[in-house]
Scaffold this motif. Structure first.
Motif, PDB file in Angstrom:
ATOM      1  N   CYS A   1     -14.697  -1.140  -7.238  1.00 12.16           N
ATOM      2  CA  CYS A   1     -13.587  -0.591  -6.447  1.00 12.16           C
ATOM      3  C   CYS A   1     -13.792  -0.930  -4.966  1.00 12.16           C
ATOM      4  O   CYS A   1     -14.787  -0.510  -4.369  1.00 12.16           O
ATOM      5  CB  CYS A   1     -13.489   0.918  -6.631  1.00 12.16           C
ATOM      6  SG  CYS A   1     -13.093   1.425  -8.316  1.00 12.16           S
ATOM      7  N   GLU A   2     -12.870  -1.663  -4.399  1.00  6.33           N
ATOM      8  CA  GLU A   2     -12.999  -2.081  -3.002  1.00  6.33           C
ATOM      9  C   GLU A   2     -12.787  -0.928  -2.031  1.00  6.33           C
ATOM     10  O   GLU A   2     -13.240  -0.989  -0.895  1.00  6.33           O
ATOM     11  CB  GLU A   2     -12.010  -3.209  -2.706  1.00  6.33           C
ATOM     12  CG  GLU A   2     -12.270  -4.484  -3.503  1.00  6.33           C
ATOM     13  CD  GLU A   2     -11.306  -5.585  -3.135  1.00  6.33           C
ATOM     14  OE1 GLU A   2     -10.396  -5.319  -2.323  1.00  6.33           O
ATOM     15  OE2 GLU A   2     -11.456  -6.704  -3.660  1.00  6.33           O
ATOM     16  N   THR A   3     -12.079   0.118  -2.452  1.00  4.85           N
ATOM     17  CA  THR A   3     -11.797   1.229  -1.553  1.00  4.85           C
ATOM     18  C   THR A   3     -12.932   2.249  -1.494  1.00  4.85           C
ATOM     19  O   THR A   3     -12.906   3.130  -0.632  1.00  4.85           O
ATOM     20  CB  THR A   3     -10.512   1.942  -1.989  1.00  4.85           C
ATOM     21  OG1 THR A   3     -10.639   2.335  -3.370  1.00  4.85           O
ATOM     22  CG2 THR A   3      -9.311   1.026  -1.841  1.00  4.85           C
TER      23      THR A   3
ATOM     24  N   GLU B   1     -12.594  -1.063 -10.721  1.00  5.63           N
ATOM     25  CA  GLU B   1     -11.736  -2.037 -10.054  1.00  5.63           C
ATOM     26  C   GLU B   1     -10.354  -1.486  -9.688  1.00  5.63           C
ATOM     27  O   GLU B   1      -9.439  -2.260  -9.397  1.00  5.63           O
ATOM     28  CB  GLU B   1     -11.578  -3.292 -10.921  1.00  5.63           C
ATOM     29  CG  GLU B   1     -12.896  -4.006 -11.193  1.00  5.63           C
ATOM     30  CD  GLU B   1     -12.701  -5.276 -12.004  1.00  5.63           C
ATOM     31  OE1 GLU B   1     -11.544  -5.550 -12.381  1.00  5.63           O
ATOM     32  OE2 GLU B   1     -13.700  -5.966 -12.251  1.00  5.63           O
ATOM     33  N   TYR B   2     -10.203  -0.174  -9.689  1.00  4.84           N
ATOM     34  CA  TYR B   2      -8.918   0.391  -9.279  1.00  4.84           C
ATOM     35  C   TYR B   2      -9.000   0.818  -7.814  1.00  4.84           C
ATOM     36  O   TYR B   2      -9.946   1.515  -7.425  1.00  4.84           O
ATOM     37  CB  TYR B   2      -8.539   1.585 -10.153  1.00  4.84           C
ATOM     38  CG  TYR B   2      -7.179   2.157  -9.804  1.00  4.84           C
ATOM     39  CD1 TYR B   2      -6.021   1.522 -10.237  1.00  4.84           C
ATOM     40  CD2 TYR B   2      -7.065   3.295  -9.012  1.00  4.84           C
ATOM     41  CE1 TYR B   2      -4.772   2.021  -9.904  1.00  4.84           C
ATOM     42  CE2 TYR B   2      -5.817   3.798  -8.676  1.00  4.84           C
ATOM     43  CZ  TYR B   2      -4.676   3.157  -9.123  1.00  4.84           C
ATOM     44  OH  TYR B   2      -3.444   3.645  -8.784  1.00  4.84           O
ATOM     45  N   PRO B   3      -8.022   0.442  -6.980  1.00  6.45           N
ATOM     46  CA  PRO B   3      -8.071   0.783  -5.545  1.00  6.45           C
ATOM     47  C   PRO B   3      -7.625   2.218  -5.283  1.00  6.45           C
ATOM     48  O   PRO B   3      -6.568   2.467  -4.691  1.00  6.45           O
ATOM     49  CB  PRO B   3      -7.123  -0.239  -4.918  1.00  6.45           C
ATOM     50  CG  PRO B   3      -6.120  -0.510  -5.997  1.00  6.45           C
ATOM     51  CD  PRO B   3      -6.877  -0.435  -7.301  1.00  6.45           C
TER      52      PRO B   3
ATOM     53  N   GLN C   1       2.159   1.661  -3.480  1.00  6.62           N
ATOM     54  CA  GLN C   1       1.108   2.139  -4.374  1.00  6.62           C
ATOM     55  C   GLN C   1       0.849   3.631  -4.172  1.00  6.62           C
ATOM     56  O   GLN C   1       0.644   4.375  -5.133  1.00  6.62           O
ATOM     57  CB  GLN C   1      -0.184   1.348  -4.124  1.00  6.62           C
ATOM     58  CG  GLN C   1      -1.314   1.656  -5.090  1.00  6.62           C
ATOM     59  CD  GLN C   1      -0.995   1.200  -6.498  1.00  6.62           C
ATOM     60  OE1 GLN C   1      -0.204   0.272  -6.700  1.00  6.62           O
ATOM     61  NE2 GLN C   1      -1.597   1.839  -7.470  1.00  6.62           N
TER      62      GLN C   1
ATOM     63  N   CYS D   1     -19.485  -2.340  -5.315  1.00  9.38           N
ATOM     64  CA  CYS D   1     -18.650  -1.748  -4.256  1.00  9.38           C
ATOM     65  C   CYS D   1     -19.221  -2.211  -2.918  1.00  9.38           C
ATOM     66  O   CYS D   1     -20.263  -1.717  -2.472  1.00  9.38           O
ATOM     67  CB  CYS D   1     -18.650  -0.223  -4.355  1.00  9.38           C
ATOM     68  SG  CYS D   1     -17.918   0.412  -5.882  1.00  9.38           S
TER      69      CYS D   1
ATOM     70  N   GLU E   1       0.829  -1.203   0.000  1.00 10.02           N
ATOM     71  CA  GLU E   1       0.000   0.000   0.000  1.00 10.02           C
ATOM     72  C   GLU E   1       0.864   1.253   0.000  1.00 10.02           C
ATOM     73  O   GLU E   1       0.541   2.234  -0.688  1.00 10.02           O
ATOM     74  CB  GLU E   1      -0.930  -0.012   1.213  1.00 10.02           C
ATOM     75  CG  GLU E   1      -2.033  -1.064   1.133  1.00 10.02           C
ATOM     76  CD  GLU E   1      -2.881  -1.102   2.389  1.00 10.02           C
ATOM     77  OE1 GLU E   1      -2.505  -0.413   3.371  1.00 10.02           O
ATOM     78  OE2 GLU E   1      -3.901  -1.795   2.393  1.00 10.02           O
TER      79      GLU E   1
ATOM     80  N   ARG F   1      -7.157   5.672  -3.527  1.00 11.26           N
ATOM     81  CA  ARG F   1      -7.075   6.028  -2.121  1.00 11.26           C
ATOM     82  C   ARG F   1      -7.893   7.282  -1.846  1.00 11.26           C
ATOM     83  O   ARG F   1      -8.018   8.166  -2.683  1.00 11.26           O
ATOM     84  CB  ARG F   1      -5.617   6.263  -1.714  1.00 11.26           C
ATOM     85  CG  ARG F   1      -4.772   5.017  -1.771  1.00 11.26           C
ATOM     86  CD  ARG F   1      -3.323   5.353  -1.470  1.00 11.26           C
ATOM     87  NE  ARG F   1      -2.546   4.131  -1.362  1.00 11.26           N
ATOM     88  CZ  ARG F   1      -2.389   3.454  -0.243  1.00 11.26           C
ATOM     89  NH1 ARG F   1      -2.961   3.879   0.870  1.00 11.26           N
ATOM     90  NH2 ARG F   1      -1.681   2.353  -0.204  1.00 11.26           N
TER      91      ARG F   1
END
Length: 279
Positions: free
Chosen positions: A193-195, A168-170, A100, A219, A97, A172
Motif C-alpha cells: 500500500c503506497e498510502t 495494494e489498496y490506496p 476515490q 510499503c 483522488e 486514505r
C-alpha cells in the motif's frame, strides 16, 4: 509600556499582513520573550484567530455551486497556475483522488448500520480485499459473489472479523475509521500500500489490542519512526516489513521492539529495487 506596545504591533503585523520576508531585530525579539504580558496577549490573539477561522456562519455554503447535472461529486476546475505551469497531470490526479474519496465514503454509508465487523468486511470486499471471519477457514473475496450475497443485511454478533487483507489498496488516512473497532482482529495486511506511512502505523497501533500479525511489507513510506509506535501492541507476534532505505536505525528499531515484546518476531525483507536514501 512603549516597549510592550511595539511588541504587540510587530507580531500583529506578522499575522495580519504576512511579512514573512522582513527580518526582525534581535532586540525586539528578546524583549518579547522577556515580557510576560506580551506573551499572554500573543497567545490570546492566536486563540481568537483560531476560533475565527474555524467558526462557520449560518450562511456558509449558501452560494456554493454543487456538482454539474449528471455528476455525483463536485469537480475542481483547473486554475491558471495549472495551465501555465503544465501541471494538468497533477490536477487530473487530484480529481481521481476526490472521486476515490467519494466512492469510499458512499460505500461505507451503506454498511455502517451492520456493525463494525460486517461493515468493515463488506467495505474491504468492495475495495477488492480479502477477509476471514472467526470459526471459518475460508477467505472471502470478490470472486465468491454467491457467498458474499449470503452475508446478513442486519447486525449479527456471530460474524466476527478475524483476518483482513487490503494489499495494494490506496486506503486514505481520513478513512481509517472504516476498519476500526475490530477488537478481535488477529491478522492485518497492508502489503504494497503506497498510502501507508508512519502516521498510519501510529494511528493503528492503538486500535487493535488483539492483533497478532501485521504485514506492512513493500510499503515505501514506512520508516523506523513509524515502527516505534508498535510497542503499543502487546499481543503482536509477527511483523513483516521491508527496509527500503537500508538504514541501521531501521534494524535497531526492530531489535528494540523484540526486546520490549519477547513474543514478537520481526521479519525484515530486502527491497527488490534499491531506493535512493535521503541526505
Amino acid at each position: 509600556m512603549l516597549r510592550q506596545r511595539s511588541t504587540r504591533m510587530i507580531f500583529k503585523q506578522i499575522f495580519e499582513h504576512g511579512t514573512d520576508y522582513r527580518s526582525l531585530k534581535t532586540k525586539v525579539t528578546n524583549s518579547f520573550y522577556d515580557n510576560y504580558e506580551a506573551i499572554v496577549y500573543f497567545i490570546q490573539y492566536l486563540r481568537n484567530r483560531h476560533l475565527t477561522v474555524d467558526k462557520r456562519s449560518e450562511s456558509y455554503g449558501k452560494f456554493s455551486y454543487g456538482p454539474p447535472q449528471g455528476m455525483y461529486f463536485k469537480v475542481e476546475a483547473p486554475t491558471v497556475y495549472d495551465f501555465l505551469s503544465l501541471r494538468l497531470q497533477y490536477w487530473w490526479k487530484r480529481q481521481k483522488e476526490n472521486y476515490q474519496e467519494y466512492v469510499e465514503t458512499e460505500q461505507y454509508k451503506k454498511f455502517v448500520t451492520l456493525g463494525p465487523d460486517l461493515a468493515a468486511a463488506k467495505f474491504v470486499l468492495e475495495c477488492g480485499g480479502k477477509i476471514r471471519f472467526k470459526d471459518n477457514d475460508e477467505w472471502l473475496d470478490k470472486t465468491k459473489r454467491d457467498k458474499i450475497l449470503k452475508l446478513p443485511e442486519k447486525y449479527d454478533e456471530s460474524y466476527v472479523l478475524e483476518e483482513l487483507d487490503l494489499s495494494e489498496y490506496p486506503l486514505r488516512y481520513e478513512h481509517l475509521y472504516f476498519i476500526f473497532n475490530l477488537y478481535y482482529l488477529k491478522t492485518l495486511s497492508f502489503k504494497g500500500c503506497e498510502t501507508i506511512n508512519d502516521w498510519f502505523l501510529d494511528k493503528i497501533s492503538a486500535e487493535y489490542p488483539n492483533l497478532e500479525q501485521l504485514d506492512v511489507s513493500e510499503c515505501k513510506n514506512v520508516t523506523e519512526r513509524g515502527l516505534e509506535a508498535l510497542y503499543r501492541m502487546p499481543n503482536l507476534k509477527k511483523l513483516i516489513i521491508t527496509n527500503y532505505r537500508g538504514t541501521a536505525a531501521f534494524d535497531l528499531t526492530c531489535f528494540m521492539l523484540e526486546e520490549v515484546n519477547p513474543f514478537l518476531t520481526c521479519q525484515v525483507q530486502q527491497p527488490k529495487y534499491k531506493t535512493i536514501t535521503d541526505k
